[in-house]
Design an enzyme around this catalytic site. Structure first.
Site, PDB file in Angstrom:
ATOM      1  N   SER A 216       1.092  -1.422   0.485  1.00 40.41           N
ATOM      2  CA  SER A 216      -0.051   0.063  -0.115  1.00 40.41           C
ATOM      3  C   SER A 216       0.843   1.441  -0.228  1.00 40.41           C
ATOM      4  CB  SER A 216      -0.798  -0.050   1.730  1.00 40.41           C
ATOM      5  OG  SER A 216      -1.358   0.765   1.601  1.00 40.41           O
TER       6      SER A 216
ATOM      7  N   GLU B  57      -0.003   3.844   1.782  1.00 41.25           N
ATOM      8  CA  GLU B  57       0.221   4.211   3.249  1.00 41.25           C
ATOM      9  C   GLU B  57       1.967   3.371   3.616  1.00 41.25           C
ATOM     10  OE1 GLU B  57      -1.547   5.856   5.530  1.00 41.25           O
ATOM     11  OE2 GLU B  57      -2.598   5.843   3.882  1.00 41.25           O
TER      12      GLU B  57
ATOM     13  N   TYR C   4      -1.506   0.706  10.630  1.00 40.05           N
ATOM     14  CA  TYR C   4      -2.046  -0.157   9.391  1.00 40.05           C
ATOM     15  C   TYR C   4      -0.597  -0.013   8.702  1.00 40.05           C
ATOM     16  CZ  TYR C   4      -3.772  -0.804   4.881  1.00 40.05           C
ATOM     17  OH  TYR C   4      -4.082  -0.652   3.050  1.00 40.05           O
TER      18      TYR C   4
ATOM     19  N   LYS D  88     -17.829   8.151   1.586  1.00 38.39           N
ATOM     20  CA  LYS D  88     -18.585   8.346   2.459  1.00 38.39           C
ATOM     21  C   LYS D  88     -19.357   9.990   2.023  1.00 38.39           C
ATOM     22  CE  LYS D  88     -17.913  10.899   7.258  1.00 38.39           C
ATOM     23  NZ  LYS D  88     -17.041  10.780   8.530  1.00 38.39           N
TER      24      LYS D  88
END
Ligand code: GDP
Length: 328
Positions: free
Chosen positions: A127, A129, A151, A194
């Site tokens: 990822s 991230e 994470y 969202k």
């Protein structure tokens, strides 16, 4: 018929990948955890061609049994605790599933016969991230990692252990360093979905406010349907390697909100959006932008869906979804 085994089958990428591999003539096995997992019923309805196999990334013997049953040519490890905000609250669980889960899967592959004959090809969902507080811009396969969440730390472990097992045991193991990838199947907890879902509900009069956290961040957002093709391409090469998968463009949180509202014909979006500390994170990833040159030149991969098209697709999907809930 080639056989593929996917962990994370109930997630966004698992669904796209299952569909893609089925289209390529694969027999697809999806690992399902837990007893009577309600999320799987959804997948069973939509993807009846996926054969469910019980197993859990926290349980090595279950992974061995799952692989013995599926006898896959390719394993795609997409299963993880994947929501950064949750990882701050459940850091140990995240380390166990998102990090150690990769190690267990690699061990299971070695036990079931991958090591001797290089038979099972392995894809790990790494990822962006992992770049976190970025050391250089844009980020490439060689950019050092500086994760900013439990994470991200767990994904770094997963990434490193894939490289180590590849070098130590001659496994055909690849990591795709995927930048944020979204679409109508994205979970509602992620910011893109969202926003697009709230925009649809506000447009339909079902909701009057959208509460968000930090909006100054920048992300390289692509379409999940494009990104699963890169996963497959990695496993079709002559040698295993790691690849950044990204669009090479970045957009702010503000832009996301503005473009999504505009798509629904709402220009005065400020009146609907409120920021609340509860959605801010203890440490933030401020800027991600990937350089997909290696994926483009070596895999022949390129993204098809750009940012405005992605947002448009998600808003349209959520308008249809929410309209269907209205009383007739
Ligand atoms: P991530 O890049 O994997 O963390 O993907 P997310 O979609 O969860 O978050 C992207 C960015 O949106 C992060 O910088 C969050 O801090 C920011 N953000 C701002 N408000 C929200 C919110 O209400 N929910 C989520 N999930 N993220 C938000």
């Amino acid at each position: 018929m080639p056989r593929a085994f996917i962990t994370g089958i109930t997630g966004q990428d698992g669904q796209h990948l299952a569909e893609f591999l089925h289209g390529k003539g694969y027999e697809v096995f999806g690992m399902v955890k837990g007893q009577n997992n309600p999320k799987f019923d959804q997948v069973r309805d939509e993807f009846p061609f996926v054969e469910p196999v019980p197993g859990d990334l926290a349980d090595l013997p279950s992974l061995v049994k799952a692989l013995e049953h599926a006898q896959p040519d390719e394993v795609y490890n997409l299963g993880a605790i994947s929501f950064v905000a949750l990882s701050f609250n459940q850091a140990e669980l995240t380390a166990n599933i998102t990090g150690l889960g990769v190690l267990r899967m690699l061990e299971a592959i070695r036990m079931v016969g991958g090591a001797q004959n290089n038979k099972i090809r392995f894809y790990q969902a790494s990822s962006s991230e992992m770049f976190g507080k970025v050391r250089e811009t844009p980020q490439t396969e060689r950019t050092p990692f500086h994760p900013r969440s439990p994470y991200g730390c767990a994904k770094v472990f997963g990434h490193d252990i894939v490289v180590n097992y590849r070098e130590s045991y001659d496994l055909f193991a690849c990591s795709g360093i995927l930048f944020n990838h979204e679409g109508p199947r994205r979970g509602m907890e992620f910011v893109t979905r969202k926003v697009t879902n709230a925009v649809a509900r506000i447009k339909l009069g079902l909701q009057d406010e959208l509460v968000l956290g930090n909006l100054d961040f920048k992300r390289d957002w692509g379409y999940a349907g494009d990104y699963v093709k890169a996963m497959w391409l990695m496993l079709q090469q002559d040698a295993p390697d790691d690849y950044v998968v990204a669009t090479g463009e970045t957009h702010t949180g503000h832009e996301l909100v503005e473009v999504a509202f505009a798509e629904a014909g709402i220009s005065d979006w400020e009146r609907y959006v409120r920021q609340d500390q509860k959605f801010f994170r203890p440490a933030e990833v401020d800027l991600l932008i990937g350089d997909p040159t290696k994926a483009r030149t070596k895999l022949g991969w390129k993204p098809e869906v750009d940012f405005p098209t992605l947002v448009k697709m998600m808003v349209a999907h959520d308008m249809a979804l929410e309209s269907a809930k209205l009383p007739r």
